[in-house]
Write an enzyme that holds these catalytic residues in place. Structure first.
Site, PDB file in Angstrom:
ATOM      1  N   ARG A   1       0.842  -1.202   0.000  1.00  0.00           N
ATOM      2  CA  ARG A   1       0.000   0.000   0.000  1.00  0.00           C
ATOM      3  C   ARG A   1       0.884   1.262   0.000  1.00  0.00           C
ATOM      4  NH1 ARG A   1      -5.894   0.302  -0.178  1.00  0.00           N
ATOM      5  NH2 ARG A   1      -6.229   2.478   0.338  1.00  0.00           N
TER       6      ARG A   1
ATOM      7  N   ILE B   1      -8.423   5.299   0.672  1.00  0.00           N
ATOM      8  CA  ILE B   1      -7.797   6.083   1.732  1.00  0.00           C
ATOM      9  C   ILE B   1      -6.336   6.277   1.349  1.00  0.00           C
ATOM     10  CG2 ILE B   1      -7.256   6.148   4.202  1.00  0.00           C
ATOM     11  CD1 ILE B   1     -10.258   6.078   3.651  1.00  0.00           C
TER      12      ILE B   1
ATOM     13  N   THR C   1     -15.228  15.155  -0.582  1.00  0.00           N
ATOM     14  CA  THR C   1     -16.663  15.312  -0.372  1.00  0.00           C
ATOM     15  C   THR C   1     -17.250  13.972   0.047  1.00  0.00           C
ATOM     16  OG1 THR C   1     -18.755  15.904  -1.383  1.00  0.00           O
ATOM     17  CG2 THR C   1     -17.053  15.105  -2.883  1.00  0.00           C
ATOM     18  N   HIS C   2     -18.112  14.013   1.075  1.00  0.00           N
ATOM     19  CA  HIS C   2     -18.662  12.785   1.656  1.00  0.00           C
ATOM     20  C   HIS C   2     -20.192  12.890   1.709  1.00  0.00           C
ATOM     21  CE1 HIS C   2     -18.888   9.227   4.135  1.00  0.00           C
ATOM     22  NE2 HIS C   2     -19.700   9.887   4.942  1.00  0.00           N
TER      23      HIS C   2
ATOM     24  N   GLY D   1      -7.362  10.172   9.349  1.00  0.00           N
ATOM     25  CA  GLY D   1      -8.493   9.300   9.669  1.00  0.00           C
ATOM     26  C   GLY D   1      -9.416   9.099   8.472  1.00  0.00           C
TER      27      GLY D   1
ATOM     28  N   ASP E   1     -12.626  10.139   6.817  1.00  0.00           N
ATOM     29  CA  ASP E   1     -13.647  11.203   6.769  1.00  0.00           C
ATOM     30  C   ASP E   1     -13.669  12.019   8.066  1.00  0.00           C
ATOM     31  OD1 ASP E   1     -14.456  10.386   4.191  1.00  0.00           O
ATOM     32  OD2 ASP E   1     -15.732   8.841   5.044  1.00  0.00           O
TER      33      ASP E   1
HETATM   34  C1  GRF Z   1     -20.430  11.165  -4.108  1.00  0.00           C
HETATM   35  O1  GRF Z   1     -21.671  11.129  -3.444  1.00  0.00           O
HETATM   36  C2  GRF Z   1     -19.300  11.087  -3.138  1.00  0.00           C
HETATM   37  O2  GRF Z   1     -19.484  11.807  -1.973  1.00  0.00           O
HETATM   38  C3  GRF Z   1     -19.302   9.629  -2.861  1.00  0.00           C
HETATM   39  O3  GRF Z   1     -19.470   9.023  -4.125  1.00  0.00           O
HETATM   40  C4  GRF Z   1     -20.206   9.912  -4.933  1.00  0.00           C
HETATM   41  C5  GRF Z   1     -19.396  10.181  -6.174  1.00  0.00           C
HETATM   42  O4  GRF Z   1     -20.193  10.600  -7.220  1.00  0.00           O
HETATM   43  N1  GRF Z   1     -18.156   9.201  -2.136  1.00  0.00           N
HETATM   44  P1  GRF Z   1     -19.586  11.057  -8.616  1.00  0.00           P
HETATM   45  O5  GRF Z   1     -18.578  10.003  -9.055  1.00  0.00           O
HETATM   46  O6  GRF Z   1     -18.959  12.404  -8.450  1.00  0.00           O
HETATM   47  O7  GRF Z   1     -20.764  11.093  -9.549  1.00  0.00           O
END
Ligand code: GRF
Length: 208
Positions: free
Chosen positions: A70, A97, A113-114, A148, A150
């Site tokens: 990894r 990760i 983005t989560h 960590g 998220d």
């Molecule tokens: C998003 O909702 C992101 O937060 C999640 O996977 C999705 C990705 O969507 N981890 P895209 O590939 O940008 O359409």
């Protein structure tokens, strides 16, 4: 007008968040404040890479299974990303990760983005886990990445209401509604970071 900040975007899937960034740049190339200079992925054949290719952008793929460890994968991802000299790196649905070396190089300028309201429901199944818990609101979180899962400092969040019918399809429709909010939030946040700069003090992120 200041030189646009250079973005490397990492994807693993459909790349609609990447597309939202590409569209924002195309709509206002000088005013947005940032430009996507390359797109990286951990797998081949995903729509996110196809979107990048259609936009004429360089792409790179660094697969975990091509490396003995990894750490070696992390080093290769770091080098491939660094080659494009990004000011900010954006993980837009990148389902890996990253390791120590990547964070040493890009920590404090690596945005993820989560699809849940962190610190609730981190990990790969944020939408499904929120639904299983029975929450009435969920949403999305744009945050800086730390070591960590998220868990890094939060930049902005968007809220989405859960509907009774969301239980019928395992969260697919809910995830689509979250992604609508998420794309707008990501575009807004990345633009503001690029145009105004920012400070991270402990867990608090401020954009002047
Ligand atoms: C998003 O909702 C992101 O937060 C999640 O996977 C999705 C990705 O969507 N981890 P895209 O590939 O940008 O359409």
């Amino acid at each position: 007008m200041a030189t646009p900040k250079r973005l490397v975007v990492l994807v693993s899937g459909s790349g609609t968040n990447l597309q939202a960034l590409l569209d924002a740049v195309a709509a206002d190339p000088t005013g947005y404040g940032a430009e996507v200079v390359a797109v990286g992925a951990d797998r081949e054949g995903v729509e996110g890479l196809a979107r990048a290719e259609r936009a004429g952008l360089p792409t790179f793929v660094v697969k975990v299974k091509d490396f003995a460890t990894r750490e070696q994968w992390d080093r290769a991802l770091t080098e491939a990303t660094a080659a494009h000299e990004p000011d900010l790196v954006v993980s837009a649905g990148f389902m890996k990760i990253v390791g120590k070396e990547f964070l040493a190089r890009f920590g404090g300028r690596f945005v993820n983005t989560h699809p849940a309201l962190l610190p609730s429901f981190p990990g790969a199944h944020g939408v499904r886990d929120a639904l299983a818990y029975g929450v009435k609101v969920t949403g999305c979180t744009v945050h800086f990445v730390d070591e960590g899962v998220d868990s890094g400092p939060i930049i902005a969040q968007g809220v989405v209401e859960v509907r009774d019918e969301d239980y019928a399809d395992g969260g697919a429709a809910l995830h689509e509604r979250i992604k609508e909010v998420e794309r707008k939030l990501l575009v807004e946040v990345v633009g503001r970071l690029a145009r105004h700069g920012y400070r991270i003090e402990g867990r608090k992120v401020s954009i002047p």
